[in-house]
Design a protein around this motif. Structure first.
Motif, PDB file in Angstrom:
ATOM      1  N   LEU A  30       0.883  -1.205   0.121  1.00 52.43           N
ATOM      2  CA  LEU A  30       0.026  -0.265  -0.130  1.00 52.43           C
ATOM      3  C   LEU A  30       0.837   1.078  -0.137  1.00 52.43           C
ATOM      4  CD1 LEU A  30      -2.778   1.178   0.124  1.00 52.43           C
ATOM      5  CD2 LEU A  30      -2.877   0.898   2.609  1.00 52.43           C
ATOM      6  N   TYR A  32       3.731   1.620  -1.415  1.00 55.32           N
ATOM      7  CA  TYR A  32       4.369   2.127  -2.608  1.00 55.32           C
ATOM      8  C   TYR A  32       3.497   2.218  -3.778  1.00 55.32           C
ATOM      9  CZ  TYR A  32       9.097   1.315  -0.814  1.00 55.32           C
ATOM     10  OH  TYR A  32      10.287   1.210   0.002  1.00 55.32           O
ATOM     11  N   ASP A  33       2.237   1.516  -3.545  1.00 60.35           N
ATOM     12  CA  ASP A  33       1.171   1.879  -4.547  1.00 60.35           C
ATOM     13  C   ASP A  33       0.709   3.193  -4.638  1.00 60.35           C
ATOM     14  OD1 ASP A  33      -0.326   0.171  -6.435  1.00 60.35           O
ATOM     15  OD2 ASP A  33      -2.168   0.944  -5.243  1.00 60.35           O
ATOM     16  N   VAL A  34       0.534   3.715  -3.621  1.00 59.82           N
ATOM     17  CA  VAL A  34       0.052   5.173  -3.936  1.00 59.82           C
ATOM     18  C   VAL A  34       0.679   6.093  -4.781  1.00 59.82           C
ATOM     19  CG1 VAL A  34      -0.702   7.278  -2.472  1.00 59.82           C
ATOM     20  CG2 VAL A  34      -1.382   4.901  -1.705  1.00 59.82           C
ATOM     21  N   PRO A  35       2.313   5.975  -4.188  1.00 57.27           N
ATOM     22  CA  PRO A  35       2.738   7.118  -5.081  1.00 57.27           C
ATOM     23  C   PRO A  35       3.589   6.379  -6.293  1.00 57.27           C
ATOM     24  CG  PRO A  35       4.111   6.354  -3.207  1.00 57.27           C
ATOM     25  CD  PRO A  35       2.829   5.820  -3.074  1.00 57.27           C
ATOM     26  N   GLY A  37       2.651   3.329  -7.954  1.00 59.19           N
ATOM     27  CA  GLY A  37       1.636   2.110  -8.762  1.00 59.19           C
ATOM     28  C   GLY A  37       2.262   0.697  -8.709  1.00 59.19           C
ATOM     29  N   SER A  41       4.852  -1.448  -6.438  1.00 55.02           N
ATOM     30  CA  SER A  41       4.327  -1.929  -5.029  1.00 55.02           C
ATOM     31  C   SER A  41       4.115  -3.501  -4.871  1.00 55.02           C
ATOM     32  CB  SER A  41       3.104  -1.255  -4.801  1.00 55.02           C
ATOM     33  OG  SER A  41       2.154  -1.794  -6.103  1.00 55.02           O
TER      34      SER A  41
END
Length: 157
Positions: A30, A32-35, A37, A41
């Motif tokens: 989560l 790494y996914d927000v900034p 993708g 992530s």
């Protein structure tokens, strides 16, 4: 345990630790996914999950066993002829033995998530280790197996 006194136990990591590892991997995913993708992530989350799983498997695969060769705890083996007094320790006694009552010369195989333990005095004047303190989920059964192995060896020699 069977009639020969054999005993075998792996001190596997508890389920809660596996759930915490999965939660950590999910948190990394989560974060790494927000900034960045999914291209970043997913490998990061899977990498953390794989490393955590390997760590838990290696830490939890330690073997505690009693057999014809003696008492095996991790990589160490105490020959049956060197098994002295054996004490099964309940959680409170095990906690004291791991802490304030511990001898720094003792051989310790401790897993904090396993409440019980056995203390095995080493009956070998040439060994500087006074006793072994080993975590077990079944202190009474392990103590019986150790006494059986010790007594059987003494009967045949």
């Amino acid at each position: 345990m069977d009639d020969s006194g054999a005993y075998r136990e792996r001190l596997r990591a508890p389920v809660l630790w596996w759930l915490l590892a999965a939660g950590l991997a999910g948190s990394i995913w989560l974060a790494y996914d927000v900034p960045y993708g999914p291209a970043v992530s997913l490998p990061a989350g899977l990498g953390v999950l794989v490393l955590a799983a390997i760590t838990l498997i290696v830490y939890g695969r330690v073997l505690v066993a009693v057999g014809p060769e003696g008492f095996r705890a991790g990589r160490a083996t105490l020959p049956a002829w060197a098994i002295g007094e054996v004490s099964a320790l309940d959680p409170e006694a095990a906690r004291a033995a791991r802490g304030r009552d511990a001898d720094p010369r003792a051989y310790l195989l401790i897993r904090g998530y396993v409440p019980g333990a056995v203390r095995v005095d080493v009956d070998d004047p040439d060994d500087p280790v006074p006793y072994w303190l080993v975590s077990t989920r079944n202190p009474q059964r392990l103590a019986i197996a150790l006494r059986t192995a010790r007594d059987h060896h003494r009967m045949i020699t």
